[in-house]
Design a protein around this motif. Sequence first.
Motif, mmCIF file in Angstrom:
data_model
loop_
_atom_site.group_PDB
_atom_site.id
_atom_site.type_symbol
_atom_site.label_atom_id
_atom_site.label_comp_id
_atom_site.label_asym_id
_atom_site.label_seq_id
_atom_site.Cartn_x
_atom_site.Cartn_y
_atom_site.Cartn_z
ATOM 1 N N HIS A 1 0.829 -1.208 0.000
ATOM 2 C CA HIS A 1 0.000 0.000 0.000
ATOM 3 C C HIS A 1 0.869 1.266 0.000
ATOM 4 O O HIS A 1 0.702 2.140 -0.872
ATOM 5 N N ASP B 1 1.294 3.990 -3.053
ATOM 6 C CA ASP B 1 1.059 5.410 -2.837
ATOM 7 C C ASP B 1 2.256 6.244 -3.279
ATOM 8 O O ASP B 1 2.099 7.322 -3.874
ATOM 9 N N ASP C 1 -3.146 -2.858 -8.181
ATOM 10 C CA ASP C 1 -3.204 -1.837 -9.221
ATOM 11 C C ASP C 1 -1.826 -1.713 -9.877
ATOM 12 O O ASP C 1 -1.723 -1.448 -11.076
ATOM 13 N N GLN D 1 0.060 5.094 -7.512
ATOM 14 C CA GLN D 1 -0.789 4.001 -7.953
ATOM 15 C C GLN D 1 -1.623 3.499 -6.773
ATOM 16 O O GLN D 1 -1.446 3.934 -5.639
ATOM 17 N N GLY D 2 -2.526 2.578 -7.059
ATOM 18 C CA GLY D 2 -3.376 2.049 -6.008
ATOM 19 C C GLY D 2 -2.869 0.725 -5.482
ATOM 20 O O GLY D 2 -2.124 0.004 -6.147
#
Length: 253
Positions: free
Chosen positions: A47, A51, A60, A55-56
Amino acid sequence: MDIATRATTLLELHHTGTTLVLPNVWDAWSARAVADAGFAALSIGSHPLADSRGQGDNEDMTLDDALDGVRRICSAVPDVPVTADMEAGYGADPAELVERLLEAGAVGLNIEDTVHSEGGRLRSVAEHAEYIGGLRQASDAAGVDLVVNARTDAFIKKDLFEDPVAEAITRLLACEEAGARCTYPVGAPDAESLQRLLDALSGPVNVIANPRKGSAAGSLEDLQSMGVHRVTFGPLLQKELAPDLAALVAPWK
């Protein structure tokens, strides 16, 4: 320090009798800062890495994207063992994932049982254990003590199960049998649930915590007294820094 030595060092840090804390970093700068603070090993969270790249999370990023970040971080701290969150594997088969992860410099990885690239479905117990077993077989074939950390989202998807703790135990026992060197019941809601997991599992258990607020089961001291083997921060270290950064620059606007 070569990659095999870093891997063995990371594995040994899980078995010292004390709780191993692996702060989650997301780029070369944060990795150097945490290493300079004295931590013996680091973790890369998917995560915060996503970030940092704009991007996710939840796959992602592509595998190439994720490994680009892993490579940059590992290159910044060449003598520090690094483990990386590889989500559900980004669609790669276990042998490819191990080969490419080791080439990028990481010596451990998280693999979860939620496959976001396939609509967020939850792998079956057997399917997840088979993937974990493939990772262990590939790392053994490479002659590297890769620390495979098997994660289950049984608590995150708790509405699917009458007893999420029992489901997590079933899933993680299967992963241990398949060769996981650590297990990760992300989202265990309280100390009682965590204790059930610790009692049922034979290997190291990873717990997520907030560096400011502790974990759902208590402080670092509480986790140490329970016998928790490993603590990571997921995206929470990066998240907690954001208000500090905003406060630092706000007077200058």
